[in-house]
Structures are given as structure tokens and as C-alpha cells.
Design a protein around this motif. Structure first.
Motif, PDB file in Angstrom:
ATOM      1  N   VAL A 194       0.668  -1.201   0.042  1.00  0.00           N
ATOM      2  CA  VAL A 194      -0.151  -0.039   0.188  1.00  0.00           C
ATOM      3  C   VAL A 194       0.909   1.343  -0.249  1.00  0.00           C
ATOM      4  O   VAL A 194       1.543   1.548   0.825  1.00  0.00           O
ATOM      5  CB  VAL A 194      -0.985  -0.130   1.206  1.00  0.00           C
ATOM      6  CG1 VAL A 194      -1.735   1.437   1.416  1.00  0.00           C
ATOM      7  CG2 VAL A 194      -1.942  -1.207   1.244  1.00  0.00           C
ATOM      8  N   GLU A 195       0.786   2.119  -1.161  1.00  0.00           N
ATOM      9  CA  GLU A 195       1.409   3.392  -1.389  1.00  0.00           C
ATOM     10  C   GLU A 195       0.600   4.630  -0.519  1.00  0.00           C
ATOM     11  O   GLU A 195       1.217   5.310  -0.090  1.00  0.00           O
ATOM     12  CB  GLU A 195       1.829   3.744  -2.512  1.00  0.00           C
ATOM     13  CG  GLU A 195       2.674   2.631  -3.171  1.00  0.00           C
ATOM     14  CD  GLU A 195       3.181   2.908  -4.515  1.00  0.00           C
ATOM     15  OE1 GLU A 195       4.309   2.801  -4.679  1.00  0.00           O
ATOM     16  OE2 GLU A 195       2.163   3.370  -5.393  1.00  0.00           O
ATOM     17  N   GLN A 196      -0.616   4.605  -0.950  1.00  0.00           N
ATOM     18  CA  GLN A 196      -1.458   5.620  -0.336  1.00  0.00           C
ATOM     19  C   GLN A 196      -2.936   4.912   0.127  1.00  0.00           C
ATOM     20  O   GLN A 196      -3.391   4.017  -0.500  1.00  0.00           O
ATOM     21  CB  GLN A 196      -1.954   6.604  -1.474  1.00  0.00           C
ATOM     22  CG  GLN A 196      -0.765   7.386  -2.026  1.00  0.00           C
ATOM     23  CD  GLN A 196      -1.135   8.435  -2.917  1.00  0.00           C
ATOM     24  OE1 GLN A 196      -1.645   9.307  -2.823  1.00  0.00           O
ATOM     25  NE2 GLN A 196      -0.535   8.523  -4.145  1.00  0.00           N
ATOM     26  N   ALA A 197      -3.603   5.562   0.957  1.00  0.00           N
ATOM     27  CA  ALA A 197      -5.023   5.016   1.285  1.00  0.00           C
ATOM     28  C   ALA A 197      -5.665   6.355   1.677  1.00  0.00           C
ATOM     29  O   ALA A 197      -5.209   7.216   2.335  1.00  0.00           O
ATOM     30  CB  ALA A 197      -4.787   4.044   2.506  1.00  0.00           C
ATOM     31  N   ASN A 198      -7.045   6.220   1.719  1.00  0.00           N
ATOM     32  CA  ASN A 198      -7.832   7.262   2.227  1.00  0.00           C
ATOM     33  C   ASN A 198      -8.279   7.081   3.698  1.00  0.00           C
ATOM     34  O   ASN A 198      -8.270   6.091   4.195  1.00  0.00           O
ATOM     35  CB  ASN A 198      -8.939   7.611   1.457  1.00  0.00           C
ATOM     36  CG  ASN A 198     -10.034   6.499   0.914  1.00  0.00           C
ATOM     37  OD1 ASN A 198      -9.897   5.479   1.735  1.00  0.00           O
ATOM     38  ND2 ASN A 198     -11.141   6.815   0.267  1.00  0.00           N
ATOM     39  N   ALA A 199      -9.073   8.205   3.904  1.00  0.00           N
ATOM     40  CA  ALA A 199      -9.587   8.055   5.482  1.00  0.00           C
ATOM     41  C   ALA A 199     -10.725   6.953   5.609  1.00  0.00           C
ATOM     42  O   ALA A 199     -10.889   6.105   6.590  1.00  0.00           O
ATOM     43  CB  ALA A 199     -10.213   9.097   5.989  1.00  0.00           C
ATOM     44  N   SER A 200     -11.512   6.797   4.657  1.00  0.00           N
ATOM     45  CA  SER A 200     -12.480   5.514   4.626  1.00  0.00           C
ATOM     46  C   SER A 200     -12.035   3.807   4.735  1.00  0.00           C
ATOM     47  O   SER A 200     -12.370   3.299   5.308  1.00  0.00           O
ATOM     48  CB  SER A 200     -13.396   5.789   3.398  1.00  0.00           C
ATOM     49  OG  SER A 200     -14.208   6.790   3.486  1.00  0.00           O
ATOM     50  N   ALA A 201     -10.552   3.935   3.824  1.00  0.00           N
ATOM     51  CA  ALA A 201     -10.070   2.650   3.763  1.00  0.00           C
ATOM     52  C   ALA A 201      -9.591   2.317   5.403  1.00  0.00           C
ATOM     53  O   ALA A 201      -9.710   1.107   5.682  1.00  0.00           O
ATOM     54  CB  ALA A 201      -9.055   2.641   2.991  1.00  0.00           C
ATOM     55  N   CYS A 202      -8.900   3.305   5.893  1.00  0.00           N
ATOM     56  CA  CYS A 202      -8.726   3.018   7.431  1.00  0.00           C
ATOM     57  C   CYS A 202      -9.700   2.812   8.247  1.00  0.00           C
ATOM     58  O   CYS A 202      -9.680   1.887   9.187  1.00  0.00           O
ATOM     59  CB  CYS A 202      -8.006   4.268   7.900  1.00  0.00           C
ATOM     60  SG  CYS A 202      -6.241   4.533   7.076  1.00  0.00           S
ATOM     61  N   ARG A 203     -10.863   3.597   8.105  1.00  0.00           N
ATOM     62  CA  ARG A 203     -12.087   3.229   9.094  1.00  0.00           C
ATOM     63  C   ARG A 203     -12.599   1.976   8.831  1.00  0.00           C
ATOM     64  O   ARG A 203     -12.837   0.982   9.539  1.00  0.00           O
ATOM     65  CB  ARG A 203     -12.840   4.188   8.825  1.00  0.00           C
ATOM     66  CG  ARG A 203     -14.226   4.157   9.385  1.00  0.00           C
ATOM     67  CD  ARG A 203     -15.514   5.262   9.276  1.00  0.00           C
ATOM     68  NE  ARG A 203     -15.592   5.380   7.895  1.00  0.00           N
ATOM     69  CZ  ARG A 203     -16.111   4.517   7.005  1.00  0.00           C
ATOM     70  NH1 ARG A 203     -16.886   3.632   7.530  1.00  0.00           N
ATOM     71  NH2 ARG A 203     -16.392   5.151   5.825  1.00  0.00           N
ATOM     72  N   ILE A 204     -12.674   1.639   7.496  1.00  0.00           N
ATOM     73  CA  ILE A 204     -13.285   0.089   7.174  1.00  0.00           C
ATOM     74  C   ILE A 204     -12.598  -0.969   7.365  1.00  0.00           C
ATOM     75  O   ILE A 204     -13.252  -1.854   8.038  1.00  0.00           O
ATOM     76  CB  ILE A 204     -13.591   0.225   5.566  1.00  0.00           C
ATOM     77  CG1 ILE A 204     -14.768   1.067   5.324  1.00  0.00           C
ATOM     78  CG2 ILE A 204     -14.085  -1.361   5.184  1.00  0.00           C
ATOM     79  CD1 ILE A 204     -14.949   1.325   3.674  1.00  0.00           C
ATOM     80  N   LEU A 205     -11.216  -0.797   7.428  1.00  0.00           N
ATOM     81  CA  LEU A 205     -10.602  -1.839   7.730  1.00  0.00           C
ATOM     82  C   LEU A 205      -9.881  -2.007   9.262  1.00  0.00           C
ATOM     83  O   LEU A 205      -9.251  -2.868   9.743  1.00  0.00           O
ATOM     84  CB  LEU A 205      -9.096  -1.896   6.866  1.00  0.00           C
ATOM     85  CG  LEU A 205      -9.482  -2.173   5.431  1.00  0.00           C
ATOM     86  CD1 LEU A 205      -8.053  -2.006   4.494  1.00  0.00           C
ATOM     87  CD2 LEU A 205     -10.156  -3.242   5.032  1.00  0.00           C
ATOM     88  N   GLY A 206     -10.324  -0.660  10.094  1.00  0.00           N
ATOM     89  CA  GLY A 206      -9.729  -0.850  11.336  1.00  0.00           C
ATOM     90  C   GLY A 206      -8.358  -0.590  11.661  1.00  0.00           C
ATOM     91  O   GLY A 206      -7.840  -0.978  12.576  1.00  0.00           O
ATOM     92  N   LEU A 207      -7.734   0.165  10.835  1.00  0.00           N
ATOM     93  CA  LEU A 207      -6.160   0.228  10.758  1.00  0.00           C
ATOM     94  C   LEU A 207      -5.923   1.955  11.041  1.00  0.00           C
ATOM     95  O   LEU A 207      -6.682   2.564  10.263  1.00  0.00           O
ATOM     96  CB  LEU A 207      -5.632  -0.250   9.767  1.00  0.00           C
ATOM     97  CG  LEU A 207      -5.853  -1.827   9.740  1.00  0.00           C
ATOM     98  CD1 LEU A 207      -5.022  -2.537   8.397  1.00  0.00           C
ATOM     99  CD2 LEU A 207      -5.188  -2.609  11.037  1.00  0.00           C
ATOM    100  N   THR A 208      -4.827   2.102  11.420  1.00  0.00           N
ATOM    101  CA  THR A 208      -4.288   3.417  11.186  1.00  0.00           C
ATOM    102  C   THR A 208      -3.438   3.750  10.078  1.00  0.00           C
ATOM    103  O   THR A 208      -3.360   2.737   9.248  1.00  0.00           O
ATOM    104  CB  THR A 208      -3.308   4.014  12.292  1.00  0.00           C
ATOM    105  OG1 THR A 208      -2.076   3.168  12.177  1.00  0.00           O
ATOM    106  CG2 THR A 208      -4.172   3.773  13.622  1.00  0.00           C
ATOM    107  N   MET A 209      -3.312   4.980   9.603  1.00  0.00           N
ATOM    108  CA  MET A 209      -2.692   5.274   8.214  1.00  0.00           C
ATOM    109  C   MET A 209      -1.126   4.704   8.324  1.00  0.00           C
ATOM    110  O   MET A 209      -0.745   3.874   7.386  1.00  0.00           O
ATOM    111  CB  MET A 209      -2.602   6.835   7.846  1.00  0.00           C
ATOM    112  CG  MET A 209      -1.965   7.075   6.736  1.00  0.00           C
ATOM    113  SD  MET A 209      -3.100   6.325   5.245  1.00  0.00           S
ATOM    114  CE  MET A 209      -4.457   7.563   5.409  1.00  0.00           C
ATOM    115  N   ASP A 210      -0.600   4.811   9.432  1.00  0.00           N
ATOM    116  CA  ASP A 210       0.810   4.164   9.422  1.00  0.00           C
ATOM    117  C   ASP A 210       0.826   2.720   9.315  1.00  0.00           C
ATOM    118  O   ASP A 210       1.717   1.955   8.899  1.00  0.00           O
ATOM    119  CB  ASP A 210       1.366   4.649  11.041  1.00  0.00           C
ATOM    120  CG  ASP A 210       1.888   6.018  10.953  1.00  0.00           C
ATOM    121  OD1 ASP A 210       1.742   6.740   9.802  1.00  0.00           O
ATOM    122  OD2 ASP A 210       1.758   6.651  11.991  1.00  0.00           O
TER     123      ASP A 210
END
Length: 612
Positions: free
Chosen positions: A364-380
Motif C-alpha cells: 500500500v502506497e496511499q490510502a484514504n480515511a475511509s479505507a482506514c476506518r473500514i479496515l480498522g487500521l491507522t494510516m501508519d
């Protein structure tokens, strides 16, 4: 410098011999006059004996001779001192002059050469003296030197210093280019007696001059062919920066003729630049030689409008060139691109769907906020994580494990094809449960390459929808079971598409065979022919008004069986209500067989129809 040296050498060699000859003549004349005066004085003294007269005369003559000898000795000493001084001056001049000093006689033979010849040609002075000058020249240079020397001897050349560029030969056979400055030597009677000169090795100087000329030629050609505009300036001693020239591209880019600007200062030629840092920067470049570059100089006057990228550099001390390119359209495009990227970034960050960019290895090179929320992960935690990471704990719809190599993104990267609408479950550590995702992946390619360098994946959380669909399926199963238990059938009709769907029990009630065609208005076949027109008219009225309706009793006909005479049609009771509202497109009909005749004699095939 070489001509001045040759002239000074000629003067030194001609001056010293003149002084040495003049001193003895002066002594002789003085002695003769003194002797004559003494003899005359003796004869005027008066009478005396012969022997006395002779003695006195002898004494006087002896005294005159002694005086003459003394004067001669004094003159000789003075002459020697003059010659010594001249020789010292000659040696000092020869040893300090920049070059090799030489002298040739009228036969063209070298009569003197300075020690500088050793370093210049490799010859010792005694190896050169006595040989013809042409022995040390090469080819055409030897012919040129002999011709010029002949013209000098015959008087065809003016009696003044001359200069030649001649190719000389060294002792080892190699050649070098030398600049020769020579001057004629005359005696006291004005006759040419020798030629004297100085030779300088100018091989490296000429090579440097040729290289500089070639560089200037290349530079000129580059300027003329360059697609970038070029302005040339010269920094004057009073700090004025004067415009000198421009290349064709400069005229084309700016759309003006630069000839009127030549000789003007930069402030006079381009007034809008006065309010900018450009003139000071250009002066520093011409003076100090430090290049300067700027991405944008905005220029606007009655002749020129635009933005320009500028590269300024020194061409030689006191001179500089400014290369520029019209970047107006590029800046407009950059602004439009920045605006587009801002809109994309806003959409990327704010969209409800999850979105990620993955590199060619699936990280993963980039991700949006929704991806983090849906997957339950932080951006880091998201960035750098690969689809092959087992911590995703992905599963198929049937509950079996889904390996990372079968993720849509990995398939798209491997095959170079889009993968659309794949559902699978991903473990969410925050919820401690699997979230069900509908995933699509699109590979990204560099121009001219067949292997994707990146993949763009989007996914929607369908966990709640999947649960609702499962609940609906469960509910439909209960309805089917209830209909089967109560022997109640139902069907759905789409007015616009003229299609209908029946429940299994309704097929049993009406004896509809498997595969019975249900399109093209075939649902009307369930109405008894005698009731069909009035039922259709009533349904059209209800559909148009949007009012609710309750019950309608009518005779139904089984399409595959003989229908009996229908029972009378009854209108809906005023004020009655139904469990569902009338809709423009869909109507639900629930049918059941009549338990027994009610108002008249009827066939066992009669039934009641209840639109709801």
C-alpha cells in the motif's frame, strides 16, 4: 612587446661602437694641437744657441708626447668602461627579454643566438651559430623567411621592424609555431650590416586562440539553433549592463525585433524589469560568474506579455547570456493540474468508499480515511502493508480462507486486467470481526510498458447489506413456509415491463407447469374472462389516483384448466384499508381457493382474488 624588445636591442648594439671610436680621435687631435702650440712658443722666445734651442724643443715635444700618451690611456679607459657598460646592458636585455634573441648577417647566417634557444628548440647556442637561418625552419616557413630576408637586403622592405609567424623545427624533429619580430642593423654610414630579432614560441597561444575561436563558433551555432530565447549582455566599467544581441528564437518567442535594443542598457530595453531583481542578478552573473536560475519572471508591457523561465550564465568575464523559455501555458496547465489534483484529493479523502494505491509488489502506497476506518487500521499501519500479509485474515463467502495471491489487487497486477465486484471478508481488529467488502481493482501502466507499476483498488463495506439480504432471504423462506402451510399463493406484477413472478404455492394452486411463460402480459390469463375487463379498469383507476384499495372479489381462472361461471364482482368497501399502498409499477396479488360456494352455485374452480 616583441617589437619593442627588438628595437631596444638594435639601439643598444648600434650606440656602443660609436662611442668607442669617437674617444681616440679626440685624444689625437688634442695632442697635435698641444705640440704645435709648444713649438710655436719656443720659436718666439728669442735667439739662443742651436744646441739649447734643440734641447728645449726636445723637452717640449717629450712633454707633449707624455701628455698625449696619458690622454690616450684615459680615453682607452673611458672607452673600455663604455663598452663594459654597453655589454652589461646588452646581456641584461638579452637575458630578461621574453624570447630568443638572434642576429644574422647579410648572407643569412646566424651570428648570435641567446641562451633561450635551448629551452625553445633543444639546440645549444654553439650548434646554431654559423648555420643558415633556414636550417631551423620548416617547409613554407623557410621559403617565406628567405624571401623576406632577400627583400630586406635589397631594400624592397621599409627599414622598420616586421613580424612573421613561422613554423620552426626542434632538435628532436618536432615542430612549433613561433612569432618572429626582426629589425635591421645599420652602420655609421647607414649601410645595412645585419638583421636582429626575437623569436617567441606561440604554439600554445595559437592553440588556445583556435580553441576559443572554435568554441565561439560552436556557441554561435548553438545560440542560432536553440529553441530557447537568448539575450547577450556586456557589463561596462561604470556598471551599466548593455544589451548586445539576441538569437532568432528570442525574436520568435517575444514576437519583436531586437535590433533597436542593441547598445541600450537592460533598463532602457526592458523597462518592466526595473522593478524586479533581474538586472541586479544579471550584473552579478556577468561580474562574478555565478549562474542564476528562476522558474518564473512575469513580464508585461505593450509589446510582450507572459511568464518566462530564465537561466543566466557568464560567457566570459564581463559578459553573460540569459536563456529563457515561455512557460505561460505551462503555468496555466500547472495551475489547472493543481486544481484538478486538489479536487481529486478531496474526493479521494472524503469518499465513503475505501481507496488504496498499491505498488507492483502489492504494498500500500496511499490510502484514504475511509479505507482506514473500514479496515480498522491507522494510516501508519496501512502504508507499506502488502496484500500477502497474513494479518488480513481474508475469507471467501463460504467461510474458507482466501490467500493473498487471490486478492483482486494481486490478480490485477499479475494479469494486467481489471477485476470487478469481488466479495470477501477482511478481519477488522477494532470490531474483532470480519467486515464484508465488495472490491474492484484497476491496474495502472506507464506509457509503453506492458507490466503494471501500480494498482488502484476501491472497496465498499457491504457487511450491513449482506446481513439485510440474509434477513430478507430468511424472511422469504418463512413466507414460503407460511404460504405452503396455509395453501396461499402470491405473485408480483410489473405494469411497465409486463412481467410477473409467482410463488411456488401459486403454481401448485393454478397448476402452472415448470417453465410457464410469464412475460408479455400473461398474468392476465389468471383472470376469468368475464371479470377481466372490469378488474383491469378498476386497477387502472387505482393506479392513476394512487388511492389505497382493500379487497376485490372476482373469479380467477386456472390457465391450464376449464373455468366455470364466475361469481359476481364486488367493489372495495368504502373506508377499508390494505396492508400495503398502491404503487405505480408493482401490484401484489394473494390468491387462495374458495372453501365453499357462498352466494350462488359455483364451481369448485372458483376462487377469491385479493389485490393488496
Amino acid at each position: 612587446m616583441a617589437g619593442d624588445d627588438a628595437s631596444r636591442l638594435g639601439e643598444a648594439t648600434q650606440g656602443a661602437p660609436g662611442t668607442a671610436v669617437l674617444a681616440p680621435l679626440q685624444v689625437a687631435v688634442t695632442a697635435s694641437l698641444l705640440t704645435a702650440l709648444v713649438v710655436t712658443a719656443v720659436h718666439r722666445v728669442g735667439p739662443m744657441s742651436g744646441w739649447l734651442h734643440s734641447a728645449v724643443t726636445a723637452v717640449c715635444v717629450a712633454l707633449c708626447v707624455a701628455v698625449t700618451v696619458r690622454l690616450s690611456q684615459a680615453a682607452a679607459g673611458a672607452r673600455q668602461r663604455v663598452l663594459s657598460a654597453a655589454d652589461e646592458a646588452w646581456r641584461s636585455l638579452v637575458h630578461n627579454v621574453d624570447g630568443c634573441v638572434w642576429r644574422v648577417d647579410l648572407a643569412g647566417r646566424i651570428t648570435y643566438v641567446s641562451p633561450a634557444v635551448i629551452g625553445m628548440s633543444g639546440y645549444q647556442p654553439d650548434e646554431v651559430v654559423g648555420r643558415p637561418l633556414s636550417d631551423f625552419l620548416s617547409g613554407e616557413s623557410a621559403a617565406l623567411a628567405l624571401s623576406a630576408f632577400g627583400d630586406r637586403v635589397t631594400g624592397k622592405l621599409l627599414p622598420a621592424p616586421t613580424r612573421y609567424d613561422l613554423v620552426h623545427r626542434r632538435k628532436d624533429g618536432s615542430e612549433y609555431l613561433a612569432q618572429v619580430r626582426c629589425t635591421p642593423i645599420y652602420d655609421a654610414d647607414g649601410r645595412l650590416v645585419a638583421v636582429q630579432g626575437i623569436t617567441h614560441d606561440v604554439t600554445e597561444q595559437r592553440r588556445a586562440e583556435l580553441a576559443l575561436a572554435e568554441a565561439d563558433t560552436r556557441f554561435t551555432r548553438i545560440l542560432e539553433a536553440s529553441p530557447m530565447g537568448v539575450h547577450l549582455y556586456e557589463l561596462m566599467p561604470d556598471d551599466r549592463l548593455v544589451f548586445r544581441a539576441a538569437n532568432p528564437a528570442a525574436c520568435a518567442i517575444l514576437g519583436i525585433d531586437h535590433a533597436p535594443f542593441e547598445g541600450l542598457t537592460i533598463e532602457e530595453a526592458f523597462p518592466p524589469l526595473v522593478a524586479t531583481e533581474v538586472p541586479a542578478r544579471y550584473r552579478a552573473v556577468a561580474r562574478d560568474g555565478v549562474p542564476w536560475r528562476t522558474e518564473q519572471v512575469v513580464y508585461d508591457d505593450q509589446r510582450v506579455h507572459g511568464a518566462y523561465e530564465v537561466h543566466a550564465f557568464q560567457t566570459q568575464p564581463g559578459f553573460m547570456a540569459a536563456m529563457f523559455l515561455d512557460v505561460t501555458s505551462r503555468h496555466l496547465q500547472a495551475a489547472a493540474l493543481a486544481e484538478s489534483e486538489a479536487r481529486f484529493r478531496f474526493l479521494f479523502d472524503e469518499m465513503a468508499q475505501g481507496a488504496v494505491y498499491q505498488d507492483a509488489d502489492g504494498r500500500v502506497e496511499q490510502a484514504n480515511a475511509s479505507a482506514c476506518r473500514i479496515l480498522g487500521l491507522t494510516m501508519d499501519q496501512m502504508l507499506g502493508r502488502s496484500s500477502l500479509d497474513p494479518h488480513w485474515r481474508t475469507v471467501r463467502e463460504d467461510g474458507t480462507d482466501l490467500p493473498g495471491t487471490e486478492h483482486p489487487a494481486m490478480i490485477a497486477l499479475r494479469t494486467g486486467r481489471e477485476v470487478r465486484d469481488v466479495m470477501f471478508g477482511v478481519y477488522n481488529p477494532v470490531d474483532d470481526a470480519h467486515r464484508w467488502l465488495m472490491v474492484s481493482a484497476v491496474p495502472q501502466f506507464h506509457a509503453g510498458e506492458e507490466r503494471p507499476y501500480q494498482c488502484f483498488a476501491t472497496f465498499t463495506d457491504v457487511t450491513d447489506l449482506r446481513a439485510a439480504n440474509q434477513a430478507l432471504r430468511d424472511s422469504e423462506g418463512l413466507v414460503r413456509e407460511a404460504q405452503e402451510a396455509a395453501r396461499v399463493g402470491s405473485y408480483l406484477v410489473d405494469w411497465q415491463a409486463q412481467t410477473w413472478t409467482v410463488s411456488p404455492m401459486l403454481e401448485t394452486i393454478f397448476g402452472l407447469p415448470t417453465g410457464y411463460a410469464r412475460g408479455g402480459g400473461r398474468w392476465r390469463d389468471l383472470l376469468h374472462p368475464e371479470d377481466s375487463a372490469e378488474v383491469l379498469a378498476y386497477l387502472a383507476e387505482v393506479t392513476a389516483s394512487g388511492q389505497r384499495f382493500d379487497r376485490m372479489r372476482c373469479a380467477c381462472a386456472a390457465p391450464c384448466a376449464t373455468s366455470a361461471r364466475p361469481s359476481p364482482l364486488s367493489r372495495p368497501r368504502p373506508g377499508s384499508r390494505s396492508n400495503c399502498a398502491a404503487r405505480s409499477a408493482w401490484r401484489a396479488w394473494v390468491c387462495w381457493p374458495a372453501a365453499s360456494p357462498t352466494t350462488s352455485t359455483t364451481s369448485s374452480r372458483r376462487s377469491s382474488a385479493t389485490p393488496s
